[in-house]
Write a protein that holds these residues in place. Structure first.
Motif, PDB file in Angstrom:
ATOM      1  N   GLU A  70      36.793  45.664  48.365  1.00 43.23           N
ATOM      2  CA  GLU A  70      36.388  47.265  48.075  1.00 43.23           C
ATOM      3  C   GLU A  70      35.760  47.775  46.955  1.00 43.23           C
ATOM      4  OE1 GLU A  70      38.869  48.672  51.314  1.00 43.23           O
ATOM      5  OE2 GLU A  70      38.208  47.188  52.893  1.00 43.23           O
ATOM      6  N   SER A  71      36.721  47.275  45.999  1.00 34.78           N
ATOM      7  CA  SER A  71      37.047  48.019  44.966  1.00 34.78           C
ATOM      8  C   SER A  71      37.944  46.714  43.551  1.00 34.78           C
ATOM      9  CB  SER A  71      38.199  48.749  45.006  1.00 34.78           C
ATOM     10  OG  SER A  71      39.136  48.389  44.459  1.00 34.78           O
ATOM     11  N   PRO A  72      37.503  46.779  42.348  1.00 34.37           N
ATOM     12  CA  PRO A  72      38.032  45.559  41.345  1.00 34.37           C
ATOM     13  C   PRO A  72      39.641  45.821  41.512  1.00 34.37           C
ATOM     14  CG  PRO A  72      36.734  47.582  40.639  1.00 34.37           C
ATOM     15  CD  PRO A  72      36.873  48.010  41.841  1.00 34.37           C
ATOM     16  N   ARG A  73      40.507  46.526  42.140  1.00 33.84           N
ATOM     17  CA  ARG A  73      42.161  46.488  42.488  1.00 33.84           C
ATOM     18  C   ARG A  73      42.093  45.767  43.650  1.00 33.84           C
ATOM     19  NH1 ARG A  73      44.544  51.325  39.997  1.00 33.84           N
ATOM     20  NH2 ARG A  73      46.004  50.959  41.536  1.00 33.84           N
ATOM     21  N   ASP A  74      40.929  44.803  43.877  1.00 33.10           N
ATOM     22  CA  ASP A  74      41.522  43.912  45.311  1.00 33.10           C
ATOM     23  C   ASP A  74      41.421  42.985  45.038  1.00 33.10           C
ATOM     24  OD1 ASP A  74      41.382  45.902  47.378  1.00 33.10           O
ATOM     25  OD2 ASP A  74      39.255  45.866  47.831  1.00 33.10           O
ATOM     26  N   VAL A  75      41.318  42.295  43.576  1.00 30.40           N
ATOM     27  CA  VAL A  75      41.562  40.840  43.110  1.00 30.40           C
ATOM     28  C   VAL A  75      41.994  41.112  41.785  1.00 30.40           C
ATOM     29  CG1 VAL A  75      39.698  39.452  41.995  1.00 30.40           C
ATOM     30  CG2 VAL A  75      38.801  40.023  43.782  1.00 30.40           C
ATOM     31  N   GLY A  76      43.204  40.216  41.436  1.00 27.57           N
ATOM     32  CA  GLY A  76      43.885  40.280  40.695  1.00 27.57           C
ATOM     33  C   GLY A  76      43.539  38.286  39.523  1.00 27.57           C
ATOM     34  N   ALA A  77      43.479  38.835  38.736  1.00 24.65           N
ATOM     35  CA  ALA A  77      43.235  37.877  37.948  1.00 24.65           C
ATOM     36  C   ALA A  77      44.222  36.854  36.844  1.00 24.65           C
ATOM     37  CB  ALA A  77      41.939  37.703  37.457  1.00 24.65           C
ATOM     38  N   VAL A  78      44.343  35.289  37.075  1.00 21.18           N
ATOM     39  CA  VAL A  78      45.137  35.231  35.772  1.00 21.18           C
ATOM     40  C   VAL A  78      44.291  34.025  34.754  1.00 21.18           C
ATOM     41  CG1 VAL A  78      46.922  33.614  34.748  1.00 21.18           C
ATOM     42  CG2 VAL A  78      47.285  35.524  37.282  1.00 21.18           C
ATOM     43  N   LEU A  79      43.686  34.021  33.824  1.00 19.37           N
ATOM     44  CA  LEU A  79      42.801  33.383  33.066  1.00 19.37           C
ATOM     45  C   LEU A  79      43.177  32.782  32.314  1.00 19.37           C
ATOM     46  CD1 LEU A  79      40.058  36.134  32.710  1.00 19.37           C
ATOM     47  CD2 LEU A  79      40.269  34.355  34.454  1.00 19.37           C
ATOM     48  N   THR A  80      42.775  31.851  31.415  1.00 18.76           N
ATOM     49  CA  THR A  80      42.998  31.022  30.100  1.00 18.76           C
ATOM     50  C   THR A  80      42.097  31.301  28.648  1.00 18.76           C
ATOM     51  OG1 THR A  80      43.069  29.341  31.499  1.00 18.76           O
ATOM     52  CG2 THR A  80      42.841  28.698  29.665  1.00 18.76           C
ATOM     53  N   ALA A 137      51.706  36.633  33.481  1.00 15.36           N
ATOM     54  CA  ALA A 137      50.386  36.836  33.529  1.00 15.36           C
ATOM     55  C   ALA A 137      50.118  37.203  35.145  1.00 15.36           C
ATOM     56  CB  ALA A 137      49.426  34.807  33.055  1.00 15.36           C
ATOM     57  N   LEU A 138      50.651  36.323  36.049  1.00 11.32           N
ATOM     58  CA  LEU A 138      50.693  36.702  37.463  1.00 11.32           C
ATOM     59  C   LEU A 138      51.433  37.800  37.534  1.00 11.32           C
ATOM     60  CD1 LEU A 138      50.090  35.337  40.092  1.00 11.32           C
ATOM     61  CD2 LEU A 138      52.931  34.478  40.652  1.00 11.32           C
ATOM     62  N   ALA A 139      52.504  38.223  37.303  1.00 10.60           N
ATOM     63  CA  ALA A 139      53.263  40.159  37.386  1.00 10.60           C
ATOM     64  C   ALA A 139      51.975  40.378  36.628  1.00 10.60           C
ATOM     65  CB  ALA A 139      54.539  39.805  36.010  1.00 10.60           C
ATOM     66  N   THR A 140      51.174  40.147  35.968  1.00  8.00           N
ATOM     67  CA  THR A 140      50.332  41.542  35.611  1.00  8.00           C
ATOM     68  C   THR A 140      49.285  41.648  36.176  1.00  8.00           C
ATOM     69  OG1 THR A 140      50.723  40.711  32.860  1.00  8.00           O
ATOM     70  CG2 THR A 140      48.492  41.994  33.319  1.00  8.00           C
ATOM     71  N   ASP A 153      43.458  27.297  36.196  1.00  6.73           N
ATOM     72  CA  ASP A 153      44.079  26.243  35.836  1.00  6.73           C
ATOM     73  C   ASP A 153      45.840  26.519  35.427  1.00  6.73           C
ATOM     74  OD1 ASP A 153      45.326  23.937  35.297  1.00  6.73           O
ATOM     75  OD2 ASP A 153      44.691  23.496  32.935  1.00  6.73           O
ATOM     76  N   PRO A 154      46.282  27.284  36.902  1.00 12.04           N
ATOM     77  CA  PRO A 154      47.698  27.760  36.278  1.00 12.04           C
ATOM     78  C   PRO A 154      48.569  27.516  36.527  1.00 12.04           C
ATOM     79  CG  PRO A 154      47.101  28.684  38.733  1.00 12.04           C
ATOM     80  CD  PRO A 154      45.855  27.531  38.213  1.00 12.04           C
ATOM     81  N   MET A 155      48.583  25.873  37.074  1.00 20.04           N
ATOM     82  CA  MET A 155      49.295  24.567  37.318  1.00 20.04           C
ATOM     83  C   MET A 155      49.635  24.232  35.350  1.00 20.04           C
ATOM     84  SD  MET A 155      50.658  24.628  40.229  1.00 20.04           S
ATOM     85  CE  MET A 155      50.170  25.225  42.000  1.00 20.04           C
ATOM     86  N   ALA A 156      48.651  24.088  34.447  1.00 15.15           N
ATOM     87  CA  ALA A 156      48.721  23.641  33.247  1.00 15.15           C
ATOM     88  C   ALA A 156      50.197  23.926  32.525  1.00 15.15           C
ATOM     89  CB  ALA A 156      47.877  24.135  32.118  1.00 15.15           C
ATOM     90  N   GLY A 157      50.884  22.854  32.054  1.00 18.09           N
ATOM     91  CA  GLY A 157      51.848  23.120  31.005  1.00 18.09           C
ATOM     92  C   GLY A 157      52.971  22.971  31.838  1.00 18.09           C
ATOM     93  N   LEU A 158      53.466  23.391  33.607  1.00 20.61           N
ATOM     94  CA  LEU A 158      54.290  23.341  34.189  1.00 20.61           C
ATOM     95  C   LEU A 158      55.314  22.588  34.985  1.00 20.61           C
ATOM     96  CD1 LEU A 158      53.097  26.015  37.150  1.00 20.61           C
ATOM     97  CD2 LEU A 158      53.640  26.454  34.546  1.00 20.61           C
ATOM     98  N   ASP A 159      56.777  22.327  34.319  1.00 26.01           N
ATOM     99  CA  ASP A 159      57.746  21.213  34.959  1.00 26.01           C
ATOM    100  C   ASP A 159      57.464  21.832  36.549  1.00 26.01           C
ATOM    101  OD1 ASP A 159      59.187  23.084  35.878  1.00 26.01           O
ATOM    102  OD2 ASP A 159      60.778  23.167  33.911  1.00 26.01           O
TER     103      ASP A 159
END
Length: 307
Positions: A70-80, A137-140, A153-159
Protein backbone atom coordinates in the motif's frame (compact mmCIF):
# COMPACT_ATOMS: atom_id res chain seq x y z
CA UNK A 1 -3.63 -17.11 0.29
CA UNK A 2 -7.18 -15.76 -0.11
CA UNK A 3 -8.96 -13.11 -2.16
CA UNK A 4 -8.62 -10.77 0.85
CA UNK A 5 -4.88 -11.46 1.07
CA UNK A 6 -3.10 -10.79 -2.22
CA UNK A 7 0.41 -12.18 -2.72
CA UNK A 8 3.44 -10.37 -1.41
CA UNK A 9 4.64 -10.33 -5.02
CA UNK A 10 3.25 -11.66 -8.29
CA UNK A 11 5.68 -11.52 -11.20
CA UNK A 12 4.57 -12.13 -14.79
CA UNK A 13 6.75 -12.10 -17.89
CA UNK A 14 9.52 -10.14 -16.19
CA UNK A 15 12.38 -9.34 -18.56
CA UNK A 16 15.37 -7.08 -18.03
CA UNK A 17 17.91 -6.32 -20.74
CA UNK A 18 21.08 -4.22 -20.56
CA UNK A 19 21.97 -3.30 -24.14
CA UNK A 20 22.87 -6.68 -25.69
CA UNK A 21 22.83 -8.60 -22.41
CA UNK A 22 19.62 -10.21 -21.09
CA UNK A 23 19.77 -10.57 -17.31
CA UNK A 24 16.34 -12.22 -16.89
CA UNK A 25 13.67 -13.15 -19.40
CA UNK A 26 10.05 -14.20 -19.09
CA UNK A 27 10.19 -14.73 -15.32
CA UNK A 28 6.91 -15.83 -13.70
CA UNK A 29 6.45 -16.61 -10.00
CA UNK A 30 4.32 -15.76 -6.99
CA UNK A 31 5.53 -15.07 -3.45
CA UNK A 32 2.49 -15.88 -1.28
CA UNK A 33 1.59 -13.68 1.66
CA UNK A 34 2.32 -15.07 5.10
CA UNK A 35 5.19 -17.25 3.87
CA UNK A 36 8.94 -17.21 3.35
CA UNK A 37 9.80 -17.49 -0.35
CA UNK A 38 13.36 -18.21 -1.48
CA UNK A 39 14.83 -17.38 -4.89
CA UNK A 40 17.62 -19.92 -5.19
CA UNK A 41 20.19 -20.38 -7.92
CA UNK A 42 23.88 -20.08 -8.83
CA UNK A 43 25.72 -16.80 -9.02
CA UNK A 44 24.71 -14.90 -12.15
CA UNK A 45 21.31 -16.59 -12.45
CA UNK A 46 19.46 -13.26 -12.21
CA UNK A 47 18.28 -13.29 -8.58
CA UNK A 48 19.55 -9.84 -7.59
CA UNK A 49 18.22 -8.29 -10.80
CA UNK A 50 14.76 -9.68 -9.99
CA UNK A 51 14.91 -8.28 -6.45
CA UNK A 52 15.98 -4.84 -7.63
CA UNK A 53 13.12 -4.74 -10.13
CA UNK A 54 10.66 -5.74 -7.40
CA UNK A 55 11.96 -2.93 -5.20
CA UNK A 56 11.72 -0.37 -8.00
CA UNK A 57 15.47 0.22 -8.07
CA UNK A 58 15.72 -1.06 -11.66
CA UNK A 59 13.11 -0.62 -14.38
CA UNK A 60 12.01 -3.80 -16.15
CA UNK A 61 12.28 -4.00 -19.92
CA UNK A 62 8.89 -5.75 -19.94
CA UNK A 63 6.55 -7.68 -17.68
CA UNK A 64 4.53 -6.81 -14.59
CA UNK A 65 5.03 -6.87 -10.83
CA UNK A 66 2.09 -6.62 -8.45
CA UNK A 67 1.87 -7.20 -4.72
CA UNK A 68 0.65 -6.36 -1.27
CA UNK A 69 2.20 -2.91 -1.01
CA UNK A 70 0.00 0.00 0.00
CA UNK A 71 3.02 2.28 0.53
CA UNK A 72 6.83 2.10 0.26
CA UNK A 73 6.94 1.61 4.06
CA UNK A 74 5.24 -1.77 3.60
CA UNK A 75 8.51 -3.25 2.25
CA UNK A 76 11.81 -3.44 4.12
CA UNK A 77 14.95 -4.43 2.23
CA UNK A 78 18.40 -5.82 3.01
CA UNK A 79 20.61 -5.36 -0.05
CA UNK A 80 24.17 -6.17 -1.06
CA UNK A 81 26.29 -4.32 -0.01
CA UNK A 82 24.58 -3.78 3.33
CA UNK A 83 24.73 0.02 3.29
CA UNK A 84 26.22 0.48 6.77
CA UNK A 85 28.15 3.66 7.58
CA UNK A 86 31.68 2.60 8.65
CA UNK A 87 32.01 5.32 11.30
CA UNK A 88 28.61 5.05 12.95
CA UNK A 89 27.76 2.65 15.74
CA UNK A 90 24.64 0.52 15.48
CA UNK A 91 22.40 2.91 17.45
CA UNK A 92 23.66 6.02 15.63
CA UNK A 93 23.19 4.32 12.25
CA UNK A 94 19.60 3.39 13.06
CA UNK A 95 18.85 6.84 14.50
CA UNK A 96 19.71 8.48 11.16
CA UNK A 97 17.35 6.17 9.28
CA UNK A 98 14.64 6.51 11.93
CA UNK A 99 14.70 10.29 11.52
CA UNK A 100 14.46 9.96 7.74
CA UNK A 101 11.50 7.59 8.09
CA UNK A 102 9.90 9.78 10.78
CA UNK A 103 9.55 6.91 13.23
CA UNK A 104 9.88 7.63 16.97
CA UNK A 105 13.32 7.22 18.58
CA UNK A 106 12.05 4.36 20.75
CA UNK A 107 11.74 2.26 17.60
CA UNK A 108 15.54 2.20 17.37
CA UNK A 109 15.73 0.39 20.69
CA UNK A 110 12.88 -1.93 19.70
CA UNK A 111 14.58 -3.12 16.53
CA UNK A 112 17.94 -3.47 18.27
CA UNK A 113 16.18 -5.85 20.65
CA UNK A 114 14.43 -7.71 17.83
CA UNK A 115 17.74 -8.53 16.13
CA UNK A 116 19.72 -9.16 19.32
CA UNK A 117 22.00 -6.11 19.15
CA UNK A 118 20.66 -4.33 22.23
CA UNK A 119 23.93 -5.02 24.06
CA UNK A 120 26.11 -3.92 21.11
CA UNK A 121 24.61 -0.51 20.43
CA UNK A 122 27.92 1.34 19.95
CA UNK A 123 29.75 -1.25 17.88
CA UNK A 124 30.78 -0.06 14.41
CA UNK A 125 30.55 -2.14 11.21
CA UNK A 126 34.33 -2.55 10.91
CA UNK A 127 34.35 -4.36 14.25
CA UNK A 128 31.27 -6.45 13.52
CA UNK A 129 31.09 -10.08 12.41
CA UNK A 130 29.20 -10.92 9.20
CA UNK A 131 26.28 -11.98 11.34
CA UNK A 132 26.20 -8.70 13.24
CA UNK A 133 26.32 -6.68 10.02
CA UNK A 134 23.40 -8.70 8.64
CA UNK A 135 21.48 -8.17 11.90
CA UNK A 136 22.06 -4.40 11.72
CA UNK A 137 20.97 -4.27 8.08
CA UNK A 138 17.87 -6.25 9.05
CA UNK A 139 17.19 -3.86 11.94
CA UNK A 140 17.32 -0.98 9.44
CA UNK A 141 14.77 -2.75 7.25
CA UNK A 142 12.49 -3.29 10.26
CA UNK A 143 12.35 0.36 11.40
CA UNK A 144 9.04 1.10 9.64
CA UNK A 145 7.57 -2.25 10.75
CA UNK A 146 7.07 -3.47 7.15
CA UNK A 147 4.72 -6.28 6.15
CA UNK A 148 7.15 -7.61 3.53
CA UNK A 149 10.90 -8.21 3.88
CA UNK A 150 13.14 -8.51 0.81
CA UNK A 151 16.59 -9.89 1.62
CA UNK A 152 19.42 -10.24 -0.89
CA UNK A 153 21.68 -13.17 0.02
CA UNK A 154 21.22 -12.75 3.80
CA UNK A 155 22.86 -16.11 4.58
CA UNK A 156 26.19 -15.14 2.98
CA UNK A 157 29.09 -15.32 5.43
CA UNK A 158 26.99 -16.51 8.38
CA UNK A 159 28.13 -19.27 10.69
CA UNK A 160 25.87 -22.13 11.77
CA UNK A 161 24.51 -20.27 14.80
CA UNK A 162 23.70 -17.14 12.78
CA UNK A 163 22.03 -19.28 10.08
CA UNK A 164 19.78 -20.79 12.70
CA UNK A 165 18.93 -17.41 14.23
CA UNK A 166 17.97 -15.87 10.87
CA UNK A 167 15.91 -18.91 9.84
CA UNK A 168 14.03 -18.75 13.14
CA UNK A 169 13.49 -14.99 12.79
CA UNK A 170 11.99 -15.39 9.30
CA UNK A 171 9.69 -18.21 10.41
CA UNK A 172 8.40 -16.05 13.29
CA UNK A 173 7.92 -13.08 10.95
CA UNK A 174 5.72 -15.25 8.70
CA UNK A 175 3.75 -16.61 11.67
CA UNK A 176 2.97 -13.02 12.69
CA UNK A 177 1.40 -12.48 9.27
CA UNK A 178 4.43 -11.03 7.51
CA UNK A 179 6.06 -12.22 4.30
CA UNK A 180 9.68 -12.57 3.25
CA UNK A 181 11.44 -12.99 -0.08
CA UNK A 182 15.13 -13.85 0.05
CA UNK A 183 17.83 -14.98 -2.34
CA UNK A 184 20.49 -17.65 -1.82
CA UNK A 185 22.98 -19.73 -3.75
CA UNK A 186 22.40 -22.76 -1.49
CA UNK A 187 19.10 -24.62 -1.25
CA UNK A 188 20.23 -26.24 2.00
CA UNK A 189 20.66 -22.80 3.60
CA UNK A 190 17.03 -21.78 3.09
CA UNK A 191 15.04 -25.03 3.39
CA UNK A 192 14.60 -24.78 7.20
CA UNK A 193 12.79 -21.44 6.78
CA UNK A 194 11.35 -21.28 3.26
CA UNK A 195 7.97 -22.80 2.45
CA UNK A 196 7.96 -21.68 -1.17
CA UNK A 197 10.94 -22.25 -3.47
CA UNK A 198 11.70 -20.58 -6.80
CA UNK A 199 14.80 -21.95 -8.55
CA UNK A 200 16.30 -19.36 -10.88
CA UNK A 201 18.56 -20.57 -13.68
CA UNK A 202 20.07 -18.68 -16.61
CA UNK A 203 17.64 -15.78 -16.20
CA UNK A 204 14.50 -17.93 -16.00
CA UNK A 205 12.54 -20.06 -13.53
CA UNK A 206 13.52 -23.74 -13.44
CA UNK A 207 11.17 -24.70 -10.60
CA UNK A 208 8.45 -23.09 -8.49
CA UNK A 209 6.55 -24.79 -5.71
CA UNK A 210 6.74 -26.05 -2.16
CA UNK A 211 9.93 -27.34 -0.60
CA UNK A 212 8.07 -30.60 0.11
CA UNK A 213 7.15 -31.16 -3.53
CA UNK A 214 10.69 -30.38 -4.63
CA UNK A 215 12.14 -33.01 -2.29
CA UNK A 216 9.46 -35.52 -3.27
CA UNK A 217 10.68 -35.26 -6.85
CA UNK A 218 14.27 -35.94 -5.69
CA UNK A 219 13.91 -38.58 -2.95
CA UNK A 220 16.56 -40.14 -0.74
CA UNK A 221 17.47 -43.64 -1.90
CA UNK A 222 18.95 -46.92 -0.74
CA UNK A 223 21.68 -48.18 -3.04
CA UNK A 224 21.62 -51.98 -3.27
CA UNK A 225 24.26 -54.33 -4.66
CA UNK A 226 22.36 -57.48 -5.68
CA UNK A 227 23.16 -60.67 -7.57
CA UNK A 228 20.43 -59.89 -10.15
CA UNK A 229 19.42 -56.20 -10.06
CA UNK A 230 16.76 -56.55 -12.77
CA UNK A 231 15.03 -59.38 -10.91
CA UNK A 232 15.07 -57.34 -7.69
CA UNK A 233 13.63 -54.29 -9.48
CA UNK A 234 10.89 -56.48 -10.97
CA UNK A 235 10.08 -57.97 -7.57
CA UNK A 236 9.89 -54.51 -5.98
CA UNK A 237 7.63 -53.25 -8.79
CA UNK A 238 5.27 -56.17 -8.15
CA UNK A 239 4.97 -54.90 -4.56
CA UNK A 240 4.26 -51.34 -5.74
CA UNK A 241 7.78 -49.90 -5.36
CA UNK A 242 8.38 -48.74 -8.91
CA UNK A 243 11.03 -46.04 -8.39
CA UNK A 244 14.21 -48.07 -8.90
CA UNK A 245 17.14 -47.00 -11.07
CA UNK A 246 20.05 -49.18 -12.18
CA UNK A 247 23.23 -47.16 -11.87
CA UNK A 248 26.22 -47.47 -14.24
CA UNK A 249 28.05 -49.64 -11.69
CA UNK A 250 25.16 -52.14 -11.72
CA UNK A 251 23.79 -51.24 -8.30
CA UNK A 252 20.10 -50.49 -7.84
CA UNK A 253 19.09 -47.09 -6.38
CA UNK A 254 15.71 -47.55 -4.73
CA UNK A 255 13.28 -44.93 -3.44
CA UNK A 256 10.15 -45.46 -1.31
CA UNK A 257 10.98 -48.99 -0.08
CA UNK A 258 12.79 -49.45 3.24
CA UNK A 259 15.51 -52.00 3.99
CA UNK A 260 13.10 -54.65 5.30
CA UNK A 261 10.87 -54.33 2.24
CA UNK A 262 13.85 -54.63 -0.09
CA UNK A 263 15.08 -57.77 1.67
CA UNK A 264 11.59 -59.31 1.53
CA UNK A 265 11.35 -58.63 -2.21
CA UNK A 266 14.83 -60.10 -2.70
CA UNK A 267 13.84 -63.28 -0.84
CA UNK A 268 10.73 -63.66 -3.00
CA UNK A 269 12.75 -63.15 -6.18
CA UNK A 270 15.59 -65.40 -4.94
CA UNK A 271 18.07 -62.55 -5.29
CA UNK A 272 21.13 -62.33 -3.06
CA UNK A 273 21.70 -58.94 -1.37
CA UNK A 274 25.38 -58.04 -1.02
CA UNK A 275 25.02 -54.57 0.51
CA UNK A 276 22.50 -51.80 1.20
CA UNK A 277 23.91 -48.29 1.56
CA UNK A 278 21.84 -45.15 2.31
CA UNK A 279 22.18 -42.39 -0.29
CA UNK A 280 20.51 -39.27 1.15
CA UNK A 281 20.16 -36.53 -1.44
CA UNK A 282 21.69 -33.28 -0.20
CA UNK A 283 19.48 -30.30 -1.12
CA UNK A 284 22.30 -28.70 -3.08
CA UNK A 285 22.57 -31.83 -5.24
CA UNK A 286 18.91 -31.26 -6.07
CA UNK A 287 19.70 -27.64 -6.91
CA UNK A 288 22.64 -28.67 -9.11
CA UNK A 289 20.41 -31.06 -11.06
CA UNK A 290 18.00 -28.19 -11.79
CA UNK A 291 20.66 -25.68 -12.78
CA UNK A 292 22.93 -27.52 -15.20
CA UNK A 293 24.31 -25.07 -17.80
CA UNK A 294 22.45 -25.28 -21.11
CA UNK A 295 23.76 -22.27 -22.99
CA UNK A 296 26.97 -20.41 -23.68
CA UNK A 297 27.83 -17.98 -20.90
CA UNK A 298 26.62 -14.41 -21.41
CA UNK A 299 29.16 -11.62 -22.00
CA UNK A 300 30.33 -9.89 -18.83
CA UNK A 301 27.75 -7.51 -17.35
CA UNK A 302 28.59 -3.80 -17.55
CA UNK A 303 30.41 -2.57 -14.45
CA UNK A 304 28.07 -1.93 -11.54
CA UNK A 305 25.06 -3.79 -12.96
CA UNK A 306 23.88 -6.49 -10.54
CA UNK A 307 22.99 -10.04 -11.49
Amino acid sequence: MTAEQPPAFAVRGLTKRYDLVTAVEGVDFTAPSGTVTALVGPRGAGKTTILRVLLGLVEASSGTVTGRRESPRDVGAVLTPRGLHPRRGARAHLSVYAAALRVPPRRVWEVLGLVGLDEDTEIKPDAMSSGQRTRLALATALLADPKVLVLDDPMAGLDHTEHGWLQDFLRKHARRGGSALLTAESLAAVLPAAEHIVVVHEGGVAYEGSATRLRRGHPDRLVVAASTPVALATGLAAEGYTDSVIRPDGRLAIAEANEAQIKAAADSARVRIESIIPDPIHPDRVLASLTKPTRVASPPMPYGIPR
